[in-house]
Write a protein that holds these residues in place. Structure first.
Motif, PDB file in Angstrom:
ATOM      1  N   ILE A  98       2.670  14.080  14.136  1.00 43.78           N
ATOM      2  CA  ILE A  98       2.781  14.365  12.715  1.00 43.78           C
ATOM      3  C   ILE A  98       4.020  13.664  12.167  1.00 43.78           C
ATOM      4  CG2 ILE A  98       3.124  16.192  11.009  1.00 43.78           C
ATOM      5  CD1 ILE A  98       1.555  18.049  12.848  1.00 43.78           C
ATOM      6  N   VAL A  99       3.853  12.958  11.037  1.00 36.68           N
ATOM      7  CA  VAL A  99       4.964  12.249  10.416  1.00 36.68           C
ATOM      8  C   VAL A  99       5.366  12.943   9.112  1.00 36.68           C
ATOM      9  CG1 VAL A  99       5.767  10.081   9.444  1.00 36.68           C
ATOM     10  CG2 VAL A  99       4.295  10.067  11.465  1.00 36.68           C
ATOM     11  N   HIS A 100       4.429  13.071   8.188  1.00 38.21           N
ATOM     12  CA  HIS A 100       4.633  13.787   6.924  1.00 38.21           C
ATOM     13  C   HIS A 100       5.846  13.262   6.150  1.00 38.21           C
ATOM     14  CE1 HIS A 100       2.052  17.572   7.986  1.00 38.21           C
ATOM     15  NE2 HIS A 100       1.397  16.428   8.115  1.00 38.21           N
ATOM     16  N   SER A 101       5.916  11.941   6.037  1.00 39.33           N
ATOM     17  CA  SER A 101       6.960  11.309   5.228  1.00 39.33           C
ATOM     18  C   SER A 101       6.329  10.118   4.533  1.00 39.33           C
ATOM     19  CB  SER A 101       8.135  10.870   6.112  1.00 39.33           C
ATOM     20  OG  SER A 101       9.124  10.212   5.339  1.00 39.33           O
ATOM     21  N   SER A 102       5.840  10.343   3.320  1.00 40.88           N
ATOM     22  CA  SER A 102       5.078   9.304   2.619  1.00 40.88           C
ATOM     23  C   SER A 102       6.006   8.179   2.161  1.00 40.88           C
ATOM     24  CB  SER A 102       4.342   9.913   1.426  1.00 40.88           C
ATOM     25  OG  SER A 102       3.477  10.947   1.860  1.00 40.88           O
ATOM     26  N   ARG A 103       5.437   6.989   2.000  1.00 43.19           N
ATOM     27  CA  ARG A 103       6.248   5.816   1.676  1.00 43.19           C
ATOM     28  C   ARG A 103       5.370   4.724   1.078  1.00 43.19           C
ATOM     29  NH1 ARG A 103       7.012   2.627   7.461  1.00 43.19           N
ATOM     30  NH2 ARG A 103       4.841   2.868   8.139  1.00 43.19           N
ATOM     31  N   LEU A 149       0.833  -1.198   0.000  1.00 44.50           N
ATOM     32  CA  LEU A 149       0.000   0.000   0.000  1.00 44.50           C
ATOM     33  C   LEU A 149       0.866   1.246   0.000  1.00 44.50           C
ATOM     34  CD1 LEU A 149      -0.098   1.379   3.118  1.00 44.50           C
ATOM     35  CD2 LEU A 149      -1.447  -0.680   3.540  1.00 44.50           C
ATOM     36  N   PHE A 150       0.246   2.367  -0.349  1.00 42.14           N
ATOM     37  CA  PHE A 150       0.890   3.672  -0.288  1.00 42.14           C
ATOM     38  C   PHE A 150       0.471   4.342   1.007  1.00 42.14           C
ATOM     39  CE2 PHE A 150       1.133   8.247  -1.042  1.00 42.14           C
ATOM     40  CZ  PHE A 150       2.419   8.376  -1.540  1.00 42.14           C
ATOM     41  N   ASP A 151       1.450   4.588   1.877  1.00 37.91           N
ATOM     42  CA  ASP A 151       1.201   5.207   3.181  1.00 37.91           C
ATOM     43  C   ASP A 151       1.458   6.702   3.060  1.00 37.91           C
ATOM     44  OD1 ASP A 151       1.022   5.950   5.819  1.00 37.91           O
ATOM     45  OD2 ASP A 151       2.876   4.951   6.450  1.00 37.91           O
ATOM     46  N   ASN A 152       0.391   7.500   3.061  1.00 38.22           N
ATOM     47  CA  ASN A 152       0.571   8.950   2.988  1.00 38.22           C
ATOM     48  C   ASN A 152       1.298   9.488   4.212  1.00 38.22           C
ATOM     49  OD1 ASN A 152      -1.967   8.305   1.261  1.00 38.22           O
ATOM     50  ND2 ASN A 152      -1.326  10.333   0.577  1.00 38.22           N
ATOM     51  N   SER A 153       1.135   8.815   5.347  1.00 36.63           N
ATOM     52  CA  SER A 153       1.854   9.161   6.584  1.00 36.63           C
ATOM     53  C   SER A 153       1.560  10.584   7.041  1.00 36.63           C
ATOM     54  CB  SER A 153       3.369   8.965   6.416  1.00 36.63           C
ATOM     55  OG  SER A 153       3.693   7.604   6.286  1.00 36.63           O
ATOM     56  N   ASP A 154       0.296  10.936   7.090  1.00 41.51           N
ATOM     57  CA  ASP A 154      -0.067  12.219   7.684  1.00 41.51           C
ATOM     58  C   ASP A 154       0.217  12.197   9.187  1.00 41.51           C
ATOM     59  OD1 ASP A 154      -2.316  13.915   5.722  1.00 41.51           O
ATOM     60  OD2 ASP A 154      -1.599  11.956   5.126  1.00 41.51           O
ATOM     61  N   TYR A 155      -0.108  11.067   9.818  1.00 39.56           N
ATOM     62  CA  TYR A 155       0.104  10.921  11.254  1.00 39.56           C
ATOM     63  C   TYR A 155       0.564   9.507  11.546  1.00 39.56           C
ATOM     64  CZ  TYR A 155      -2.840  15.096  11.360  1.00 39.56           C
ATOM     65  OH  TYR A 155      -3.361  16.337  11.138  1.00 39.56           O
ATOM     66  N   ASP A 156       1.185   9.317  12.709  1.00 39.21           N
ATOM     67  CA  ASP A 156       1.425   7.970  13.227  1.00 39.21           C
ATOM     68  C   ASP A 156       0.224   7.660  14.098  1.00 39.21           C
ATOM     69  OD1 ASP A 156       2.186   5.647  14.454  1.00 39.21           O
ATOM     70  OD2 ASP A 156       3.631   6.591  15.788  1.00 39.21           O
ATOM     71  N   THR A 157      -0.704   6.896  13.567  1.00 39.42           N
ATOM     72  CA  THR A 157      -1.971   6.801  14.289  1.00 39.42           C
ATOM     73  C   THR A 157      -2.679   5.481  14.100  1.00 39.42           C
ATOM     74  OG1 THR A 157      -4.172   7.770  14.539  1.00 39.42           O
ATOM     75  CG2 THR A 157      -3.198   7.951  12.381  1.00 39.42           C
TER      76      THR A 157
END
Length: 495
Positions: free
Chosen positions: A449-454, A433-441
């Motif tokens: 807040i993470v803000h590092s998509s992967r 999957l594509f993890d947008n990584s808005d938050y670690d939640t």
């Protein structure tokens, strides 16, 4: 003046009603002993727990028994464990009665494989009424399927509901694709960052026009493995989901006509449209078309719902995602509605619950679906931060990965995915999957807040309920995609 209709229906029903008789008149009023939200969630839980089974012999049906906020435009579908006989239509015994609207004439259809009977009412039901259905159908090699149930239509109209299922192609699209001839046909900022002998293939891109301050000319592009434009089609309106389907045709979605537009593989001329049934709107995130001509897509069902437990309105307009599966004849053979299975507590805490006037809460925001070898479904829902596995034959929820109802322990990683997209099974049984990584939640934790998509790949052990991270890719330095995004594993190279 509407004639008074008095119908007495005796049926086994889990709902308990109070009857009010007013002096001087006969007035039968039905009030659920619990609120509609409680009624819906408790009924769904009871069905899935086996405490309140569907009628014996029924594998799946829509609407669900005792469901609420059903569109007045709904059809009624009943899938049997067995097969309806070839002469089932001539021997059907059907009664469909709306508490206010009275008896409804219906046109029955039998699916080509005989597994399902679909009833199409000649007229819509009234808003906020109980609809009682009695159905007897002949099965092979013998016996009958008897089914009695009821559902409740939505409280009030929400926006414009169009009874038509028009599949007319929008006028601006009636033109052919052409080879790229001028630079203006290309996306001006399409830059090849790296090109290191990729596997030969075709990429499809649509540029979503009007995002931010960068004006673009919306178009569909086919690129080779080096990013060279092979074919282009200006469409004049922003598109979503431009892809080559498994049957070799192409498809994309736009707000006009709010359906997927199917393009001929050779000419890119529009040849068909596909969309959700009346009462639901078509979600442009995903479309799967199978070799036998059947297809699956996502829809949105807007309801009136009490969101006061989360600080919202008691009469909020809330959009929940639906899964719509059709056979090759465009019969709706499976409909799954998030409204029947999720509630306010499932919505990620950063999602706005007080939208602008005239707008609905985007509660679920599902953005991909995929099927495994057993026909079961995984559904990615961005605003729940959850991947849900659903039994394809019955609609039963099998497990939750991430989100408020998470069933799994994360192994090999300390950061849960959030606001994710494009969850797919890989041939090796892993999930990508594509993890947008808005938050670690996982909802309930204090998110950071993470803000590092992967892109992430998991091995799921559905017995031990573990999700083990076995591969991930992140840009260095990090890149953050607050919305949209995809990850794809190319075969056979594994790139």
């Amino acid at each position: 003046m509407r004639k008074l209709r008095l119908s007495i229906v005796i049926t086994v029903n889990p709902l308990i009603y109070r009857i009010l008789l007013l002096a001087g008149a006969v007035s039968l009023c039905l009030w659920p002993a619990v609120t509609p939200a409680q009624q819906r969630s408790e009924t769904a839980r009871a069905i899935l727990a086996g405490d309140l089974p569907l009628t014996v012999g029924v594998l799946h049906q829509y609407p669900l028994p005792s469901s609420t906020e059903v569109s007045p435009l709904t059809e009624i579908g009943i899938r049997a464990i067995g097969t309806f006989s070839g002469d089932a239509l001539s021997s059907l015994r059907i009664s469909v009665i709306g508490f206010h609207s009275g008896s409804h004439a219906v046109t029955p259809r039998r699916t080509r494989d005989g597994s399902m009977i679909i009833l199409h009412p000649a007229e819509p039901f009234d808003y906020h009424e109980t609809v009682s259905v009695s159905f007897t159908g002949k099965l092979e090699p013998g016996g009958n399927l008897n089914n009695e149930f009821s559902f409740v239509t939505m409280v009030e109209p929400i926006g414009h509901i169009d009874r038509s299922t028009s599949e007319e192609l929008p006028r601006p699209l009636l033109r052919s694709a052409r080879p790229l001839q001028t630079e203006e046909d290309a996306i001006s900022n399409l830059i090849i960052v790296k090109d290191s002998s990729p596997v030969t293939g075709e990429m499809t891109i649509d540029n979503y026009g009007g995002v931010g301050a960068v004006p673009v000319n919306p178009m569909l592009l086919s690129l080779d493995e080096h990013g060279t434009v092979l074919r282009s089609l200006p469409i004049g309106i922003s598109a979503l989901f431009f892809a080559k389907l498994r049957n070799g045709k192409y498809a994309y979605w736009t707000e006009n006509p709010g359906r997927f537009i199917i393009l001929d593989s050779a000419t890119w001329n529009p040849i068909d449209t596909l969309g959700a049934p009346p009462g639901d709107s078509t979600d442009g995130h995903d479309l799967l078309v199978f070799a036998n001509g059947s297809y699956a897509l996502l829809g949105v069902h807007v309801v009136t719902q009490d969101m006061s437990s989360r600080g919202g309105s008691a009469t909020a307009k809330v959009g929940w995602s639906t899964i719509e599966v059709f056979d090759s004849d465009k019969n709706l053979v499976m409909r799954w509605d998030g409204h029947d299975y999720f509630g306010p507590g499932d919505i990620e805490k950063h999602i706005p619950l007080k939208p602008a006037p005239g707008q609905a809460i985007d509660a679920q925001h599902s953005n991909s679906l995929d099927f495994d070898a057993n026909g079961d479904i995984i559904l990615s829902s961005r605003h729940l931060c959850e991947i849900t596995k659903i039994k394809g034959t019955t609609g039963e929820v099998l497990w939750h990965l991430g989100g408020a109802r998470n069933n799994f322990t994360l192994v090999g990683d300390s950061v849960w995915f959030s606001y994710q997209h494009d969850a797919r099974w890989l041939p090796n049984g892993h999930m990508l999957l594509f993890d947008n990584s808005d938050y670690d939640t996982v909802i309930g934790r204090s998110p950071k807040i993470v803000h590092s998509s992967r892109a992430v790949e998991y091995i799921l052990d559905t017995t031990a309920k573990t999700a083990q991270l076995v591969w991930q890719f992140q840009h260095n330095p990090p890149i953050y995609s607050f919305a949209m995004g995809t990850a794809e594993r190319l075969l056979p190279s594994g790139n």
